[in-house]
Write a protein that holds these residues in place. Structure first.
Motif, PDB file in Angstrom:
ATOM      1  N   ALA A  97       0.837  -1.203   0.000  1.00 52.85           N
ATOM      2  CA  ALA A  97       0.000   0.000   0.000  1.00 52.85           C
ATOM      3  C   ALA A  97       0.871   1.252   0.000  1.00 52.85           C
ATOM      4  O   ALA A  97       2.049   1.219   0.382  1.00 52.85           O
ATOM      5  N   PHE A  98       0.297   2.353  -0.404  1.00 48.15           N
ATOM      6  CA  PHE A  98       1.053   3.601  -0.484  1.00 48.15           C
ATOM      7  C   PHE A  98       1.629   3.981   0.865  1.00 48.15           C
ATOM      8  O   PHE A  98       0.961   3.899   1.898  1.00 48.15           O
ATOM      9  N   ASP A  99       2.882   4.396   0.824  1.00 48.84           N
ATOM     10  CA  ASP A  99       3.573   4.814   2.042  1.00 48.84           C
ATOM     11  C   ASP A  99       4.427   6.033   1.708  1.00 48.84           C
ATOM     12  O   ASP A  99       5.161   6.033   0.711  1.00 48.84           O
ATOM     13  N   LYS A 100       4.343   7.079   2.527  1.00 50.95           N
ATOM     14  CA  LYS A 100       5.057   8.325   2.247  1.00 50.95           C
ATOM     15  C   LYS A 100       6.563   8.138   2.236  1.00 50.95           C
ATOM     16  O   LYS A 100       7.266   8.744   1.423  1.00 50.95           O
ATOM     17  N   ALA A 101       7.073   7.297   3.141  1.00 53.96           N
ATOM     18  CA  ALA A 101       8.518   7.091   3.212  1.00 53.96           C
ATOM     19  C   ALA A 101       9.028   6.402   1.942  1.00 53.96           C
ATOM     20  O   ALA A 101      10.066   6.779   1.393  1.00 53.96           O
ATOM     21  N   ARG A 102       8.294   5.402   1.467  1.00 51.08           N
ATOM     22  CA  ARG A 102       8.709   4.725   0.245  1.00 51.08           C
ATOM     23  C   ARG A 102       8.596   5.666  -0.961  1.00 51.08           C
ATOM     24  O   ARG A 102       9.452   5.653  -1.854  1.00 51.08           O
ATOM     25  N   PHE A 103       7.549   6.465  -0.974  1.00 48.56           N
ATOM     26  CA  PHE A 103       7.354   7.428  -2.063  1.00 48.56           C
ATOM     27  C   PHE A 103       8.497   8.432  -2.090  1.00 48.56           C
ATOM     28  O   PHE A 103       9.039   8.769  -3.151  1.00 48.56           O
ATOM     29  N   GLN A 104       8.902   8.894  -0.915  1.00 49.70           N
ATOM     30  CA  GLN A 104      10.010   9.852  -0.838  1.00 49.70           C
ATOM     31  C   GLN A 104      11.306   9.208  -1.320  1.00 49.70           C
ATOM     32  O   GLN A 104      12.102   9.848  -2.018  1.00 49.70           O
ATOM     33  N   ALA A 105      11.524   7.938  -0.974  1.00 48.25           N
ATOM     34  CA  ALA A 105      12.732   7.244  -1.417  1.00 48.25           C
ATOM     35  C   ALA A 105      12.755   7.127  -2.941  1.00 48.25           C
ATOM     36  O   ALA A 105      13.810   7.252  -3.575  1.00 48.25           O
TER      37      ALA A 105
END
Length: 295
Positions: free
Chosen positions: A111-119
């Motif tokens: 699922a969408f995660d801000k930390a992964r998106f930022q990486a």
């Protein structure tokens, strides 16, 4: 590569290469070679690119974000990161043009995660800076569809939509971006209308030959304005043949061995490079994002 502009209000695009090297970067979908080889065959049919050397540097499981989920590949190895090997590719191959397609692995199928998106964002920004420093033009390609055969959008495909939207938004900063996702949806729907049994991807991730052809069509359509590929050449059918695929894979494997990488089970794997990568394994613990790494 020089930039030129044709007329007021026209979009800037790269002057076509007469000679030079083109590198394709990506994950297992690009590594499979079918869409990459079709793009290569098409470029070779355009006299402006006929003399170019084109190499597929894609590596299965790879991310641009440098993340890996717990127990990836049954615990055999973490996902490799492009940035472990990027400097070697740029130094040894010295490409003038890079086609980069990442994202499918970067969200870790979760699922969408801000930390992964930022990486993911930081990894692509780092890639752009490295290409600029090496004086290489780079064209970013949005990730292909996840479960593209489903009439209802899968949750992870919605994550990839967010990744693609961010990439497209970077056009305002001068990035060259080809968004293949809307066109893929249309091509799949059109094919299914005439052939209800058609499957874009058997496992939801890796396209079949016709799915690769669809990806190639969308990439080539985008390369017309971005690098000056002749429209009449882009429209022709340049699908892979056994001979072109054999040569494509041979050159790919030779360069993977030369530059090395941290992904086991394919040519060019170097365990010492895997040790230097310091991969991060990302999971969830009591509602918090947990990162595990080995030094």
């Amino acid at each position: 590569m020089m930039l030129c502009c044709a007329g007021a209000g026209m979009r800037l695009h790269a002057q076509p290469l007469n000679k030079g090297r083109i590198a394709i970067l990506g994950d297992s979908i690009a590594y499979a070679g079918h869409w990459a080889n079709e793009v290569e065959n098409t470029l070779r049919d355009d006299k402006k690119f006929a003399a170019c050397e084109i190499v597929n540097f894609a590596v299965p499981s790879e991310t641009v974000a440098g993340l890996s989920e717990y127990g990836h590949a049954g615990g055999r190895f973490p996902r490799p990161c492009l940035h472990e090997r990027l400097s070697r590719i740029l130094k040894m191959y010295q490409p003038q043009l890079i086609l980069a397609c990442y994202g499918m692995n970067d969200g870790l199928m979760q699922a969408f995660d801000k930390a992964r998106f930022q990486a993911y964002q930081e990894g692509n920004i780092r890639l752009k800076k490295a290409a600029d420093a090496a004086k290489a033009e780079i064209v970013f390609i949005t990730p292909p569809l996840f479960r593209g055969d489903s009439a209802e959008q899968a949750e992870y495909d919605a994550v990839l939509d967010k990744y693609a939207e961010w990439l497209v938004s970077k056009r305002k900063d001068g990035w060259k971006v080809i968004d293949i996702r809307p066109g893929l949806r249309k091509l799949i729907a059109r094919e299914k209308a005439g052939n209800p049994g058609f499957r874009y991807s058997g496992d939801g991730v890796h396209p079949g030959p016709e799915g690769h052809h669809m990806i190639a069509r969308e990439v080539l359509t985008g390369l017309v304005p971005e690098i000056g590929l002749a429209p009449e050449v882009a429209e022709k059918d340049h699908r892979p043949t056994p001979d072109t695929m054999k040569k494509h894979e041979k050159v790919r494997n030779e360069w993977l061995v030369k530059t090395g990488h941290a992904r086991p089970e394919i040519p060019g794997y170097d365990p010492e490079m895997a040790k230097r990568q310091f991969p991060r394994t990302v999971s969830v613990w009591n509602g918090f994002l947990r990162e595990e790494f080995t030094v």
